[in-house]
Structure formats: C-alpha cells, structure tokens
Motif scaffolding. Sequence first.
Motif, PDB file in Angstrom:
ATOM      1  N   ALA A 106     -41.275  -2.569  12.269  1.00  0.00           N
ATOM      2  CA  ALA A 106     -40.746  -1.292  12.836  1.00  0.00           C
ATOM      3  C   ALA A 106     -39.311  -1.528  13.237  1.00  0.00           C
ATOM      4  CB  ALA A 106     -41.187  -1.675  14.311  1.00  0.00           C
ATOM      5  N   SER A 124     -37.521   1.608  11.354  1.00  0.00           N
ATOM      6  CA  SER A 124     -37.072   2.346  12.452  1.00  0.00           C
ATOM      7  C   SER A 124     -37.943   2.972  13.705  1.00  0.00           C
ATOM      8  CB  SER A 124     -35.729   3.541  11.908  1.00  0.00           C
ATOM      9  OG  SER A 124     -34.809   2.843  12.130  1.00  0.00           O
ATOM     10  N   GLY A 125     -38.843   2.340  13.227  1.00  0.00           N
ATOM     11  CA  GLY A 125     -40.922   2.207  14.462  1.00  0.00           C
ATOM     12  C   GLY A 125     -40.607   2.030  15.537  1.00  0.00           C
ATOM     13  N   ASN A 126     -41.894   1.635  16.317  1.00  0.00           N
ATOM     14  CA  ASN A 126     -41.882   1.498  17.774  1.00  0.00           C
ATOM     15  C   ASN A 126     -42.021  -0.191  17.429  1.00  0.00           C
ATOM     16  OD1 ASN A 126     -43.934   0.601  20.116  1.00  0.00           O
ATOM     17  ND2 ASN A 126     -42.283   2.900  19.875  1.00  0.00           N
ATOM     18  N   VAL A 162     -43.296  -2.440  19.810  1.00  0.00           N
ATOM     19  CA  VAL A 162     -43.953  -1.814  21.270  1.00  0.00           C
ATOM     20  C   VAL A 162     -45.252  -2.323  20.199  1.00  0.00           C
ATOM     21  CG1 VAL A 162     -46.066  -2.172  22.559  1.00  0.00           C
ATOM     22  CG2 VAL A 162     -43.473  -2.265  23.089  1.00  0.00           C
ATOM     23  N   LEU A 163     -45.736  -0.783  19.544  1.00  0.00           N
ATOM     24  CA  LEU A 163     -47.084  -0.624  18.140  1.00  0.00           C
ATOM     25  C   LEU A 163     -47.056  -1.737  16.714  1.00  0.00           C
ATOM     26  CD1 LEU A 163     -48.867   1.094  17.350  1.00  0.00           C
ATOM     27  CD2 LEU A 163     -47.221   2.676  16.114  1.00  0.00           C
ATOM     28  N   PRO A 186     -35.198   1.874  24.765  1.00  0.00           N
ATOM     29  CA  PRO A 186     -35.240   3.165  24.929  1.00  0.00           C
ATOM     30  C   PRO A 186     -35.786   3.987  26.565  1.00  0.00           C
ATOM     31  CG  PRO A 186     -36.361   2.853  22.730  1.00  0.00           C
ATOM     32  CD  PRO A 186     -35.800   1.391  23.797  1.00  0.00           C
ATOM     33  N   ARG A 246     -38.786   5.589  26.562  1.00  0.00           N
ATOM     34  CA  ARG A 246     -40.046   5.370  26.311  1.00  0.00           C
ATOM     35  C   ARG A 246     -40.652   4.428  25.704  1.00  0.00           C
ATOM     36  NH1 ARG A 246     -37.664   5.711  21.130  1.00  0.00           N
ATOM     37  NH2 ARG A 246     -37.756   3.673  19.496  1.00  0.00           N
ATOM     38  N   ASP A 247     -39.631   3.356  25.628  1.00  0.00           N
ATOM     39  CA  ASP A 247     -40.526   1.537  25.840  1.00  0.00           C
ATOM     40  C   ASP A 247     -40.740   1.548  27.720  1.00  0.00           C
ATOM     41  OD1 ASP A 247     -39.896   1.862  23.462  1.00  0.00           O
ATOM     42  OD2 ASP A 247     -38.728   0.065  23.165  1.00  0.00           O
ATOM     43  N   ILE A 280     -44.752   3.052  27.730  1.00  0.00           N
ATOM     44  CA  ILE A 280     -45.360   2.376  26.532  1.00  0.00           C
ATOM     45  C   ILE A 280     -45.373   1.058  27.767  1.00  0.00           C
ATOM     46  CG2 ILE A 280     -45.778   1.027  24.803  1.00  0.00           C
ATOM     47  CD1 ILE A 280     -43.975   3.603  23.353  1.00  0.00           C
ATOM     48  N   GLN A 339     -38.407  -7.987  23.871  1.00  0.00           N
ATOM     49  CA  GLN A 339     -37.548  -7.022  24.485  1.00  0.00           C
ATOM     50  C   GLN A 339     -36.865  -7.863  25.291  1.00  0.00           C
ATOM     51  OE1 GLN A 339     -38.097  -2.959  23.022  1.00  0.00           O
ATOM     52  NE2 GLN A 339     -39.516  -2.963  23.510  1.00  0.00           N
TER      53      GLN A 339
END
Length: 281
Positions: free
Chosen positions: A62, A66-68, A70-71, A136, A138-139, A142, A198
């Motif tokens: 990831a 440059s992906g997520n 967590v995913l 980020p 968004r995290d 998430i 993280q």
Amino acid sequence: MSPVDFIADLFNPDLAFLPKALLIAVMSAIVCGVVGCYVVLRGMAFIGDAVAHAVFPGLAVAFVLSGNLVLGGTIAGVITAVLVAIFSQHRRLKEDSVIGVFFVAAFALGIVIISRAPGYAGSLQQFLFGSITGIPDRDVYIVAITGLALLMAMFLLHKEFVTVALDREMARALGLRTFWLDLALYVLVTLAVVISVQTIGNILVLALLITPAAAARLLTDRLAAMMLIAPLIGGGCALVGLYVSWSWDLPVGGTIVLTLTAVFLTAWVLAPRHGLLARYV
C-alpha cells in the motif's frame, strides 16, 4: 509541559496532527483491549506478534503504491490468517508451528517489498515504530468505522469465542464450528493490529493487544469486568503516553508501551486478590 498546555496544543490549528494521533491511539487501544481479552484467555499471546508480522507486506504494498495502509494491511493479514487456519487443521502440525512459518515469511516479504521504495530506511522506521505525523483525515474515519464493526462482531460472537477459549473439545461437542471461529478471531486480531500500526508501530503493537488484557486479568475474575477494564487501561495509557511523549519529545509508541507496562506491574503487585502483596498478606 502541563496538562493545560497539552490540551491547548490539541486545539491548536497548527498542530492538527496531534488530536488525530490521540483519537487513533485511544480508539486503537480500546479495540485492542477488547480483542486482547480473548487472546489472553486462549493463551495465544504469540498470535498478536505473528499478526503484526503478517500485515507488514500489505502495508508495504500500500505504501509503495500510495494506497490505503489499513486496507493493504487487512488484505495481507486476512490472507495469511486463512492460510494458518487451513494448515493448522493438519494433526501433525500444531498451530504455533504454522503461525511461526507463515507470519515470519509474510514479514520477510514485507521487508523485501518496502526495500524497493524510495526512502527505504525512513519508511521502514515509520512502519516498525509508528509515527504521529502525517496521519490523513480519512484514516481517523476508517479506524472509527473499523473499530465499531470489530466491537459489534465481538459482541455477536462473544459466547462462541468464550466457549472455544475455555474448552475447545466441549465446543466441538456442542456443534460449534471451531475452524470458522478460529478464522474469525484471526481476522479480528488482524484488523485490531492494522488500525494500531500507524500510531504505535508494527513492532510494539503486541503490547497494546496483550498488556491491558493481562493487567485486567489480574484485577478481576469476571470476564465481563475484564472486558471493560482492559479497554479503559488501554485508552488511558494511550492518552497518558501521548501526553508524556509530546511533553518530553519521546517516541510515541515506546512511551505508550512503557506506560502500559507500568500499569501492568502495578496490578501485578497491588491487585486485590491476585497481586503479589495480597498473596503474601
């Protein structure tokens, strides 16, 4: 730094990463505290360390793409958990042996993958020991959504998990599908580890999973109380650890772990019924 100054920094718009780090640390600690109770009851402390290794290749992929994170970590952890659950059904191989093979191999794969990324040393340090900078927005969402889903899943499977933890053979006699319950627990542990990496890092995340539950185990004989005390210990230590690390410019992950360890040692000595002093008195 006084607590008042710390609170002021939390509301300082120039330090926007600080409240995000606090939210993720506390939410992760609460989720890990609850999941850790099942891990401690089953005597599976090794699984936490192993899962932390397993999610590493997904985090690395990831990061490189440059992906997520967590995913990526979740996918890698779930794939490895499925492999462990399948191979553990072989009667000549014990669960800990299979875990040792697959999870360490996954960690090695992660190191190879991330070594191909620019800034290899800095990236590896961030993954291994955590970082409160650059989280980020968004995290935060998430982690919150994933944490709530985890808590709901544990609530729904609570009786089954406890039955398997207390007597595996009886669980089979009662018709419970232990394979699927093992797999579900692996997945829940994987998700709890991923959302914690993280802030506290890949190496130290085991403490967030095990130490609060172990301390709670010393403080009460009731499982329900244990599952309330463990997340309170984890969340409180995350808050105190972040405050101390911010005040004295110390690594966040290491400071949180040392705070957790101090609470565990205190419980080991002063616990009302199972503490060192109580046994001698």
